[in-house]
Design an enzyme around this catalytic site. Structure first.
Site, PDB file in Angstrom:
ATOM      1  N   SER A   1      22.674  32.016  14.149  1.00  0.00           N
ATOM      2  CA  SER A   1      23.994  31.958  14.793  1.00  0.00           C
ATOM      3  C   SER A   1      23.937  32.064  16.309  1.00  0.00           C
ATOM      4  CB  SER A   1      24.876  33.037  14.192  1.00  0.00           C
ATOM      5  OG  SER A   1      24.879  32.866  12.803  1.00  0.00           O
TER       6      SER A   1
ATOM      7  N   ARG B   1      19.346  39.281   7.273  1.00  0.00           N
ATOM      8  CA  ARG B   1      19.437  39.330   5.810  1.00  0.00           C
ATOM      9  C   ARG B   1      18.632  38.220   5.181  1.00  0.00           C
ATOM     10  NH1 ARG B   1      25.041  38.726   3.310  1.00  0.00           N
ATOM     11  NH2 ARG B   1      25.070  37.073   4.851  1.00  0.00           N
TER      12      ARG B   1
ATOM     13  N   ASP C   1      26.691  30.239  11.810  1.00  0.00           N
ATOM     14  CA  ASP C   1      27.524  31.025  10.877  1.00  0.00           C
ATOM     15  C   ASP C   1      28.937  30.458  10.727  1.00  0.00           C
ATOM     16  OD1 ASP C   1      28.090  31.808  13.485  1.00  0.00           O
ATOM     17  OD2 ASP C   1      28.042  33.953  13.099  1.00  0.00           O
TER      18      ASP C   1
HETATM   19  C1  GLC Z   1      27.830  33.664  19.477  1.00  0.00           C
HETATM   20  C2  GLC Z   1      26.865  32.521  19.176  1.00  0.00           C
HETATM   21  C3  GLC Z   1      27.461  31.568  18.163  1.00  0.00           C
HETATM   22  C4  GLC Z   1      27.919  32.336  16.925  1.00  0.00           C
HETATM   23  C5  GLC Z   1      28.861  33.459  17.323  1.00  0.00           C
HETATM   24  C6  GLC Z   1      29.319  34.296  16.130  1.00  0.00           C
HETATM   25  O1  GLC Z   1      28.948  33.153  20.103  1.00  0.00           O
HETATM   26  O2  GLC Z   1      26.538  31.851  20.374  1.00  0.00           O
HETATM   27  O3  GLC Z   1      26.531  30.576  17.787  1.00  0.00           O
HETATM   28  O4  GLC Z   1      28.556  31.464  16.034  1.00  0.00           O
HETATM   29  O5  GLC Z   1      28.236  34.309  18.249  1.00  0.00           O
HETATM   30  O6  GLC Z   1      28.240  34.892  15.480  1.00  0.00           O
END
Ligand code: GLC
Length: 418
Positions: A90, A29, A144
């Site tokens: 993330s 996004r 995130d």
């Molecule tokens: C995975 C990623 C992590 C993220 C999570 C949720 O665990 O390694 O960084 O926060 O997914 O998206």
């Protein structure tokens, strides 16, 4: 346990226009966010990340991101502006500062080559340069979970923990600097920093073997990253449906389901979607309309009996309640460690949002493991505490941490810098 360099939560007075990028789930996004204190105006566009881009080259992935940004900025009429940008990326990163993040390892089905070990902010800058026609000013790279904590803290100052239960599962919390062994920043106020726990990788060193089942092992062996993210693989959206499918296959092999004849569709990996689990469990127990529709129409299994539907529902309930308890135990442990007077956990992610029982199951579990309020534990409390007052936590849906949260980190960063 990765320090993020995010040290202050928003005051609620942040102002200005920011860009945010959100990469890490099923989609990518681009957002334009206008902060006016508590008022937030947003416009955004979702772009698809094709499978071949997720698993192709890093250059291809970042070129795709730059192209999507250019299209969005042109449509919004801001292609000539250089706005501060918060990049929600993330995945597990070692941050070298707020705006510099080295990807340690891909998770969740991503595997683009040449990105692990690199600074993703730099890769984005390079791609924007290659593209031409616009510029970026990356002021923060944000996980995130951090975005979710920040977004929740914007309205609720007692928020010290962020949790995602979506495609992946992870948590972050606010830690005192003196407890952070890896801290290499300054010791000025505020003497706190958000830690991205990357708890999805809990168990990768073998400590969860005592609760992992044959279904967890098969799922892991057939995944893109065997041996990694073992806790996450027991509870996040990318895996819940597949766990249910593996249970159904076993029930069939034992002759308990579909008269022992495994329908072809259920032989295919990932054929049972996680959204089916939420839909099936959203229905009252005496009703089978949804469950029947999914089994007959979506999976194309015409002659499922009432008993088959019962078993399918039981399998969904077993897999998802285990997931909620595992998430709940993780939260309880972090809350007990923090020892705050009050702790709101900001939560986001498709499983938490759309599974009809997830929130309640988590709370039920946390009530067993979160320490009771000290006053309530006294032998002779001043007054009697009601059942809802015994605990100091609550779970709050914190929508759009990845967009609004990233803009808030960017705002707080620009504010601290100014
Ligand atoms: C995975 C990623 C992590 C993220 C999570 C949720 O665990 O390694 O960084 O926060 O997914 O998206």
């Amino acid at each position: 346990m990765l320090p993020t360099y995010v040290r202050a939560v928003p005051k609620g007075t942040e102002q200005g226009k920011f860009l945010a990028l959100d990469l890490g789930g099923t989609n990518f996004r681009v957002l334009l966010i206008d902060l006016h204190g508590k008022h937030v105006k947003m416009s955004s566009k979702i772009f698809n990340v094709p499978q071949e881009v997720m698993t192709g080259t890093g250059e291809g992935l970042f070129d795709h991101i730059a192209e999507c940004m250019h299209r969005f900025m042109t449509a919004e009429g801001i292609v000539d502006q250089v706005l501060p940008l918060g990049f929600t990326f993330s995945f597990p990163c070692r941050q070298l500062g707020l705006a510099s993040a080295i990807l340690l390892k891909w998770t969740k089905g991503f595997k683009a080559s040449g990105v692990e070990g690199q600074d993703v902010a730099q890769l984005l800058r390079d791609a924007v340069k290659r593209h031409g026609g616009f510029s970026v000013d990356i002021v923060a790279v944000v996980n995130d979970t951090t975005g979710t904590l920040m977004s929740c803290a914007h309205s609720t100052p007692s928020c010290y923990m962020g949790l995602i239960i979506g495609t992946g599962c992870n948590a972050c919390y606010m830690e005192r600097i003196e407890n952070v062994e890896l801290w290499d920043g300054d010791n000025d106020e505020p003497r706190e920093v958000i830690i991205n726990m990357e708890w999805g990788a809990f168990g990768d060193n073998g400590v969860l073997e005592f609760i992992r089942t044959e279904f967890d092992r098969t799922l892991d062996e057939q995944s893109i990253n065997p041996g990694n993210q073992l806790y996450e693989k027991m509870m996040s959206g990318m895996y819940l449906g597949e766990l249910v499918r593996l249970v159904l296959v076993k029930l069939c092999e034992n002759g308990a389901l579909f008269g022992g004849k495994l329908p072809n569709i259920l032989k295919k990996k990932d054929a049972f979607y996680t959204k089916y689990v939420s839909e099936i469990e959203g229905e009252r127990e005496e009703h089978y309309t949804k469950c029947m529709k999914i089994v007959r129409d979506e999976l194309g299994i015409p002659n499922a009996s009432q008993e088959d539907l019962n078993l399918i529902r039981d399998a969904c309930a077993a897999v998802s309640s285990r997931a909620a308890y595992l998430a709940g135990i993780g939260c309880a442990t972090v809350i007990n460690h923090m020892q705050r007077d009050k702790c709101t956990v900001g939560v986001d992610g498709s499983v938490y949002k759309y599974h009809p029982k997830f929130h309640n199951l988590m709370v039920e579990c946390m009530k067993q493991y979160v320490d009771k309020r000290i006053e309530a534990k006294l032998a002779r409390p001043i007054r009697k505490f009601g059942p809802d007052e015994l605990y100091n936590f609550n779970l709050m849906l914190s929508e759009d941490g990845s967009g609004k949260g990233a803009a808030l980190v960017a705002a707080v960063a620009s504010h601290l810098a100014s």
